[in-house]
Design an enzyme around this catalytic site. Structure first.
Site, PDB file in Angstrom:
ATOM      1  N   GLU A  47       0.854  -1.205   0.000  1.00 47.61           N
ATOM      2  CA  GLU A  47       0.000   0.000   0.000  1.00 47.61           C
ATOM      3  C   GLU A  47       0.885   1.248   0.000  1.00 47.61           C
ATOM      4  O   GLU A  47       1.948   1.258   0.630  1.00 47.61           O
ATOM      5  CB  GLU A  47      -0.832  -0.022   1.296  1.00 47.61           C
ATOM      6  CG  GLU A  47      -1.684   1.209   1.568  1.00 47.61           C
ATOM      7  CD  GLU A  47      -2.189   1.271   3.015  1.00 47.61           C
ATOM      8  OE1 GLU A  47      -1.454   0.818   3.940  1.00 47.61           O
ATOM      9  OE2 GLU A  47      -3.315   1.732   3.221  1.00 47.61           O
ATOM     10  N   LYS A 127      -9.584   2.156  -1.732  1.00 49.95           N
ATOM     11  CA  LYS A 127      -9.739   1.542  -0.404  1.00 49.95           C
ATOM     12  C   LYS A 127     -11.110   1.848   0.208  1.00 49.95           C
ATOM     13  O   LYS A 127     -11.492   3.008   0.355  1.00 49.95           O
ATOM     14  CB  LYS A 127      -8.617   2.044   0.511  1.00 49.95           C
ATOM     15  CG  LYS A 127      -8.558   1.378   1.876  1.00 49.95           C
ATOM     16  CD  LYS A 127      -7.271   1.830   2.595  1.00 49.95           C
ATOM     17  CE  LYS A 127      -7.068   1.176   3.938  1.00 49.95           C
ATOM     18  NZ  LYS A 127      -5.765   1.582   4.535  1.00 49.95           N
ATOM     19  N   CYS A 172      -4.788  -2.927   2.992  1.00 46.48           N
ATOM     20  CA  CYS A 172      -4.494  -2.822   4.424  1.00 46.48           C
ATOM     21  C   CYS A 172      -5.687  -3.185   5.306  1.00 46.48           C
ATOM     22  O   CYS A 172      -6.046  -4.346   5.418  1.00 46.48           O
ATOM     23  CB  CYS A 172      -3.960  -1.429   4.732  1.00 46.48           C
ATOM     24  SG  CYS A 172      -3.140  -1.354   6.354  1.00 46.48           S
TER      25      CYS A 172
END
Lengths: 305, 305
Positions: A47, A127, A172
């Site tokens: 990331e 995300k 993540c």
């Protein structure tokens, strides 16, 4: 025809705040060249791979924040990486902070992309599960301002056809949510590529600091097993600007087994031959969704909070 | 006021087909007495605790099948167990095959109940995820005919107020589905009691036989962590009628850590002091649902197949 993808998980060691994109891209290219020598088809980076993990600082000046964002991809600093992809014929996936304009409005996302062997961007993901907080909280050893600097993603968890299979992404904190893997699996994803930056220290519950590596693997292994999919989890690791990030980047089989794992906190490549057809070992049997799922018994999962 | 429940996970060794309910209940009472001496508030027994795991045989005669079902609870054979609960003041949970009449129709469920310290049944659950198959498949080393002998449960995953907390149940194959834990957590469950009968050998994918114990723990640990809840997983273990069942019954903290585990394949009690307030360590932080879940991004989870 074999549906085996040789995957390289390319962990990155710490990136200093002062490091330029060029310095980082050179490190990424070194790992890419190594991966090519190992016969990799796909290399997965962390990331926000191009810079230090900047949400750890509270910045009032938007220009200072924006300096960590990319406004074009590839841009001048990343073009050599894309050129190397094309030259070597190895696909890649990596994360970066994306500043873009949609319908005349500036938007900022924590983004991940898949670049195929020709150097074309074939899949993009924003995300969904942004962790952290929006305001400065000086009591913390470091900030976690993803909710301040990014908009939550609004693209569903879905795969793209790539390398002969269905490849998807998560980023993540997404990996801790079982919903991420299940939504992917229900759309046919066979391999999820996940980058992360995860500190050892969690200011809200420091009594769990010693469990960070355990939780990292637990969530990804369970996601792989419960959905019969490959998971590639790749971190930025080590002491980055006095914030120590966990490593243990790994490749996880559809059985939930860790089949490759980094053993340093620096730049490191680990590889595995990932046969996408192995997903059916799980999906045709114990987790045959069509046969055994009971969505009528899960009324709350999709319900608004 | 302390919200600590002292829990005993009461694994049972094999039960022969010829064993009477009375023999089994005597074994359950022996474990209950031991648990009382250890100061337990709650003892958890396996799925279908009163008999051998009969879905491993194909039976055409419904009367032969029905001999494994209970038509009243407590009945003559189980009354001594309920009496002991009341005498010792220790709550219990166990599974059994339930034959009941609802609106004039006979129905059969794979059932689990919670009996409070006074001997009253305070919660009842019908297994939602029935594994296996409906027809005789002679190629298998043993059958798995739960889909033939039971109706799928139609009660949601929800807790009851018991022992000062919110306690819920799931049964065997339910524990492999992330949906089970999430539906429970969204209704406030703080501890899930899970009984199981899990053979080492899985006829559909025997190449995974060596992973059965790993998968057992992986699914329950991930369910505990991702929902910040206690999980108590209790098996019937050992060589039962030439079918070897896994053991490793365990108690899992809201952090996903195994904090107690059986180390035999026989009747065995393991205990732990389970503080229900520890659920908030997870639920108020990393998995604060209100703050971080994105149900609008999970449209498929509740959608009909």
């Amino acid at each position: 025809m074999s549906r085996t993808i040789v995957v390289g998980a390319a962990q990155l060691g710490p990136i200093a705040r002062a490091d330029s994109r060029e310095v980082v891209v050179a490190r990424m290219i070194a790992l890419l060249e190594k991966a090519a020598r190992r016969g990799c088809d796909l290399v997965v980076y962390p990331e926000l791979a191009l810079t230090t993990f900047f949400p750890r600082w509270f910045m009032e000046d938007q220009a200072e924040v924006d300096a960590f964002f990319e406004t074009e991809m590839p841009g001048p600093a990343t073009a050599p990486l894309f050129a190397k992809v094309k030259e070597l014929g190895v696909a890649i996936s990596f994360g970066y902070a994306e500043k873009t304009v949609i319908d005349g409005r500036v938007r900022r996302f924590n983004t991940s992309i898949i670049v195929d062997k020709t150097g074309a961007i074939v899949h993009r993901y924003h995300k969904v599960h942004l962790p952290g907080h929006t305001e400065n909280e000086p009591w913390r050893a470091f900030q976690h301002l993803e909710k301040r600097y990014f908009e939550p993603g609004d693209t569903f968890f879905a795969p793209a056809d790539c390398l002969g299979g269905k490849l998807g992404m998560a980023i993540c904190n997404d990996r801790r949510w079982p919903e991420t893997y299940r939504e992917h699996a229900l759309r046919g994803t066979e391999m999820v590529l996940i980058g992360y930056n995860t500190p050892y220290h969690y200011p809200l519950a420091p009594e769990h600091d010693h469990l960070q590596c355990f939780h990292n693997h637990l969530a990804m292994q369970a996601g792989a097993y419960a959905n019969g999919m490959w998971v590639v989890g790749v971190g930025k690791a080590g002491n980055e600007e006095n914030c120590v990030l966990i490593g243990q980047s790994c490749i996880i089989a559809p059985t939930g087994e860790i089949v490759a794992m980094a053993s340093t906190l620096g730049d490191e490549l680990v590889t595995h031959d990932c046969d996408l057809d192995r997903c059916t070992e799980i999906r045709a049997n114990i987790f045959n969704f069509q046969k055994h799922r009971r969505p009528e018994m899960y009324p709350l999962l999709s319900a608004p909070v």
